[in-house]
Enzyme design. Sequence first.
Site, PDB file in Angstrom:
ATOM      1  N   ASP A 120       1.069  -0.885   0.393  1.00 27.03           N
ATOM      2  CA  ASP A 120       0.152  -0.223   0.086  1.00 27.03           C
ATOM      3  C   ASP A 120       0.689   1.427   0.083  1.00 27.03           C
ATOM      4  O   ASP A 120       1.817   1.252   0.398  1.00 27.03           O
ATOM      5  CB  ASP A 120      -0.593  -0.052   1.195  1.00 27.03           C
ATOM      6  CG  ASP A 120      -2.092   1.067   1.416  1.00 27.03           C
ATOM      7  OD1 ASP A 120      -2.651   2.111   0.464  1.00 27.03           O
ATOM      8  OD2 ASP A 120      -1.386   1.823   2.879  1.00 27.03           O
ATOM      9  N   ASP A 144      -0.366   4.950   1.240  1.00 21.31           N
ATOM     10  CA  ASP A 144      -0.560   5.986   2.040  1.00 21.31           C
ATOM     11  C   ASP A 144      -0.387   5.935   3.554  1.00 21.31           C
ATOM     12  O   ASP A 144      -1.169   4.798   3.511  1.00 21.31           O
ATOM     13  CB  ASP A 144      -2.022   6.697   1.725  1.00 21.31           C
ATOM     14  CG  ASP A 144      -2.020   7.525   0.692  1.00 21.31           C
ATOM     15  OD1 ASP A 144      -0.379   8.690   0.443  1.00 21.31           O
ATOM     16  OD2 ASP A 144      -2.408   8.608  -0.032  1.00 21.31           O
TER      17      ASP A 144
END
Length: 267
Positions: free
Chosen positions: A21, A23
């Site tokens: 991922d 953020d």
Amino acid sequence: MMTSLLPDQLDVEKLKIVGFDLDDTLAASKSPLSEKMGRTLADLLECVPVQIISGGRFEQFDAQVLANLPKDAELENLHLMPTCGTRYLRFVDGQWKEIYFHALSQQEKDAAIGALEEEAKRLNLWEPDGVVNGDRIEDRGSQITFSALGQRASVADKQAWDSSGEKRESLRDAVAKRIPELEVRAGGSTSIDITRKGIDKAYGMRALSEQTGIELSEMLFIGDRLVPGGNDYPVYEIGVPCHQVSGPEETLTYLGQLIELLRKKRG
């Protein structure tokens, strides 16, 4: 509840790609990689291919990740999957090449934008213009994203806006009822993402497997929301080995240990 895999629990001989991922895993929300994270990713790329999947556009990947990698980073080993894998890019012959792009139709976009605006206003989640910084609703081609405080809101403001997640969930539920033909998910700390039905990070990981021939069991995915209801959780549900982190600092610690093992066991 998922089980996080520590580096020494991994079969590194079998590991063929490490996915992330973006953020709050590699960097703070909408923020650039730290210099240390950039160097660490470059070190990881020397050992194993790396994939990054997020709800953001390629331009966000470029600003947050690519602009902050060392010049010696092996970009040919990097797989980028913006907008939850509805777009896929590889670095070929010195430039980023689009492998595929699954765009929403204009009718689908209009329905998504209308439902977001109307339901946000009805639920009193349409913040005054004076507190919104940047685009509130963004057309990302294959995804429509609502950011309650705007795309350029500060990390602190985003974290404070909906610390419990209740605002996002109420808006997600209301919008999903309006457009059942589309997929509606709570994304980042203030965002709602809308794609075609069945599009989430699990879709992106399956697409990565199809494109590369790498089995899901030969991957490792690292994210900050690998709990039920989190936007990384679908990756765990399809059987990809996963490890949850609390933020970039924990990611750095984990990668330091993983890189050491990869270098040791792969000579």
